[in-house]
Design an enzyme around this catalytic site. Structure first.
Site, PDB file in Angstrom:
ATOM      1  N   MET A  18       0.845  -1.197   0.000  1.00 39.31           N
ATOM      2  CA  MET A  18       0.000   0.000   0.000  1.00 39.31           C
ATOM      3  C   MET A  18       0.874   1.238   0.000  1.00 39.31           C
ATOM      4  O   MET A  18       1.714   1.411   0.894  1.00 39.31           O
ATOM      5  CB  MET A  18      -0.911   0.010   1.234  1.00 39.31           C
ATOM      6  CG  MET A  18      -2.001  -1.039   1.214  1.00 39.31           C
ATOM      7  SD  MET A  18      -3.027  -0.967   2.701  1.00 39.31           S
ATOM      8  CE  MET A  18      -1.975  -1.856   3.873  1.00 39.31           C
ATOM      9  N   GLU A  42       4.746   0.042  -3.213  1.00 40.43           N
ATOM     10  CA  GLU A  42       5.358   0.033  -4.540  1.00 40.43           C
ATOM     11  C   GLU A  42       6.425   1.117  -4.644  1.00 40.43           C
ATOM     12  O   GLU A  42       6.179   2.274  -4.315  1.00 40.43           O
ATOM     13  CB  GLU A  42       4.293   0.272  -5.616  1.00 40.43           C
ATOM     14  CG  GLU A  42       4.884   0.323  -7.025  1.00 40.43           C
ATOM     15  CD  GLU A  42       3.918   0.900  -8.048  1.00 40.43           C
ATOM     16  OE1 GLU A  42       4.073   0.600  -9.236  1.00 40.43           O
ATOM     17  OE2 GLU A  42       3.013   1.656  -7.650  1.00 40.43           O
ATOM     18  N   CYS A 115      -1.939  -1.720 -10.250  1.00 41.19           N
ATOM     19  CA  CYS A 115      -2.276  -0.353  -9.842  1.00 41.19           C
ATOM     20  C   CYS A 115      -2.958   0.395 -10.989  1.00 41.19           C
ATOM     21  O   CYS A 115      -2.386   0.526 -12.078  1.00 41.19           O
ATOM     22  CB  CYS A 115      -1.030   0.408  -9.405  1.00 41.19           C
ATOM     23  SG  CYS A 115      -1.371   2.102  -8.887  1.00 41.19           S
ATOM     24  N   HIS A 182      -6.027  -9.169  -7.317  1.00 40.54           N
ATOM     25  CA  HIS A 182      -7.041  -8.253  -6.791  1.00 40.54           C
ATOM     26  C   HIS A 182      -8.296  -8.483  -7.622  1.00 40.54           C
ATOM     27  O   HIS A 182      -8.301  -8.240  -8.829  1.00 40.54           O
ATOM     28  CB  HIS A 182      -6.571  -6.805  -6.911  1.00 40.54           C
ATOM     29  CG  HIS A 182      -7.514  -5.808  -6.311  1.00 40.54           C
ATOM     30  ND1 HIS A 182      -7.077  -4.742  -5.561  1.00 40.54           N
ATOM     31  CD2 HIS A 182      -8.861  -5.717  -6.338  1.00 40.54           C
ATOM     32  CE1 HIS A 182      -8.128  -4.031  -5.160  1.00 40.54           C
ATOM     33  NE2 HIS A 182      -9.223  -4.610  -5.633  1.00 40.54           N
ATOM     34  N   GLY A 215     -10.742  -8.178  -0.469  1.00 49.66           N
ATOM     35  CA  GLY A 215     -11.895  -8.559   0.334  1.00 49.66           C
ATOM     36  C   GLY A 215     -12.218  -7.676   1.509  1.00 49.66           C
ATOM     37  O   GLY A 215     -13.152  -7.973   2.265  1.00 49.66           O
ATOM     38  N   ALA A 241      -5.370  -5.447   2.518  1.00 50.07           N
ATOM     39  CA  ALA A 241      -4.927  -4.060   2.369  1.00 50.07           C
ATOM     40  C   ALA A 241      -5.659  -3.162   3.356  1.00 50.07           C
ATOM     41  O   ALA A 241      -5.203  -2.958   4.480  1.00 50.07           O
ATOM     42  CB  ALA A 241      -5.133  -3.593   0.933  1.00 50.07           C
TER      43      ALA A 241
END
Length: 488
Positions: A18, A42, A115, A182, A215, A241
């Site tokens: 994140m 990232e 992303c 994701h 989720g 996340a």
């Protein structure tokens, strides 16, 4: 003895990458509460390639430091066997170069392919890679073949289940260790339902571990929900996340800790590892969420330093104690370093306490140029500079050798160039030779430049072709071919 076993991605609870959240304090807190693997935020390949790897003896960390002295990535021994370094990249060779830079300090390497934000996709990174399977294959294959640590990637799903499964099968053939999915399309946002059926189809189609992600909104409110999400997706592991960002004790089997306790534990890691106050403030605001309009939330929003943040959470005393501990440790290390300097000091080196201030010299004129000119005039070999960097504070010191005599400043400088200029000043002052300062009298180098520049203009008027302007001629270049930079 610590055994370095290969990272396993089956049956794991994982902290997702994140941006702005996945820094060292949050990763360590997630591990404390039960996370098995933690991903860093990232980090872009080009930025990482500009970094130097520095051992931070005060914090006992490994820091990757940008040219502007900002710490881009910080890690420590505690997480070395469970942290995955996620990078943004659209180039196989750059990705490999970054992976080689960090692989000794992390447990795995991940490529972000999910992303959807413009800052990532406009550079052909993140979700933009999903439309370029050839590039995906090139990057992942290069990494798998080029490093020893496991390689993973994180994707979003494509418009159709069939296309998504076909892409994942192609990715599997590159030899990666796992794939995180994701369960949303690149245009979908957290408020959209997560597509568990697509993650399940992927899990059933490939043999490598599939890590289910996305989720937090629909499923994960407490620890037991992690298993519910895993069963709904048939995934090998679950990556969390936002639920972890809101309260990292979501990883705790025994249940969530009170938010106040979680935030205080987070701040302890922030202080222990010198996290920047703006990043700390951002993460704490994410935890407070709906409480941001309370008196405490407003105080946090107004805080302009780490000390003020600590006061908001009734940790002012802890802040003072931690600051005192680190100041004492820094002083102790500086003393040890100075003792080592004294022991290593060559008694034949001539020293002075000087610094180079370019404001004291004419434009484009430096002590190094004067010293080089003097050596040529006296028929000595050109000056040789040997520069070292002190790990504790990353300052530089340079020794210049002229006519078999060594000279240096006893003061350490913030850059290699400044340290070399200071060493040249010591040499020139010891020899009683002009160093080119303003007000020192007639500056023969400036006059020589003017004469040669005028000669060049005259020749040009006559149509003659000169190869180089005078300021690029050899006798005005500060030669650095014999200059070495060493780590102490």
């Amino acid at each position: 003895m610590t055994v370095n076993t290969p990272l396993c991605f089956r049956g794991k609870k994982i902290l997702a990458p994140m941006v702005r959240v996945g820094t060292l304090p949050m990763r360590l807190l997630a591990l404390d509460y039960g996370a098995d693997i933690v991903y860093c935020e990232e980090l872009i390949d080009i930025k990482m390639l500009q970094c130097k790897r520095v051992i931070n003896e005060v914090l006992e960390t490994v820091d990757f430091v940008a040219p502007n002295e900002r710490v881009v990535f910080r890690t420590c021994e505690r997480e070395r066997h469970c942290v995955v370094f996620q990078m943004g990249s659209a180039d196989a060779e750059r990705a490999l170069a970054v992976a080689k830079l960090v692989e000794g300090d992390v447990a795995g390497i991940d490529i972000n392919m999910g992303c959807p934000k413009e800052y990532s996709t406009k550079a052909s990174m993140g979700a933009a890679l999903l439309s370029d399977p050839d590039k995906i294959e090139s990057i992942l294959t290069t990494l798998v073949k080029g490093i020893c640590k496991p390689v993973t990637c994180k994707i979003r799903i494509l418009p159709s289940v069939e296309d998504t499964v076909n892409l994942v099968k192609r990715i599997e053939k590159t030899g990666i260790a796992a794939i995180a999915v994701h369960g949303r399309k690149k245009e979908e946002r957290p408020q959209h339902p997560v597509h568990c059926d697509v993650i399940k189809a992927i899990s059933e189609a490939v043999s490598i571990p599939v890590i289910a992600n996305g989720g937090s909104h629909d499923f994960i409110k407490e620890y037991a929900d992690i298993e519910t999400f895993q069963k709904a997706t048939a995934a090998s592991s679950v990556m969390i996340a936002r639920a972890a960002m809101w309260n990292p004790s979501i990883f705790r089997k025994e249940g969530l800790f009170p938010l106040k306790e979680v935030m205080q534990n987070y701040i302890k890691y922030v202080l222990r590892y010198d996290n920047h106050y703006t990043n700390t403030k951002y993460c704490l605001c994410q935890m407070l969420r709906e409480q941001l309009e309370t008196a405490q939330g407003k105080k946090l929003h107004a805080a302009q330093s780490m000390q003020e943040i600590c006061e908001v959470f009734e940790m002012a005393d802890f802040y003072e104690e931690t600051a005192a501990v680190f100041e004492a440790k820094k002083t102790s290390l500086e003393t040890e370093t100075q003792d080592e300097d004294d022991q290593m000091e060559d008694p034949d080196v001539i020293k002075m306490a000087v610094r180079f201030d370019k404001r004291e010299y004419p434009p484009q004129i430096t002590p190094k140029m004067y010293l080089l000119e003097w050596c040529r005039k006296e028929k000595h070999p050109q000056p040789v500079y040997e520069t070292i960097q002190r790990p504790l504070d990353r300052l530089f010191c340079s020794v210049v050798t002229v006519a078999e005599q060594k000279y240096r400043s006893s003061l350490w400088d913030k850059s290699k160039k400044l340290a070399e200029q200071a060493a040249a000043i010591v040499c020139l002052r010891t020899l009683g030779v002009p160093e080119g300062k303003l007000g020192e009298g007639e500056n023969h180098l400036i006059n020589k430049r003017k004469r040669e520049d005028q000669e060049r203009l005259n020749n040009k008027d006559r149509g003659e072709d000169l190869a180089e302007p005078s300021h690029k001629k050899a006798n005005f270049i500060e030669e650095t071919t014999d200059t070495n930079v060493l780590k102490m």
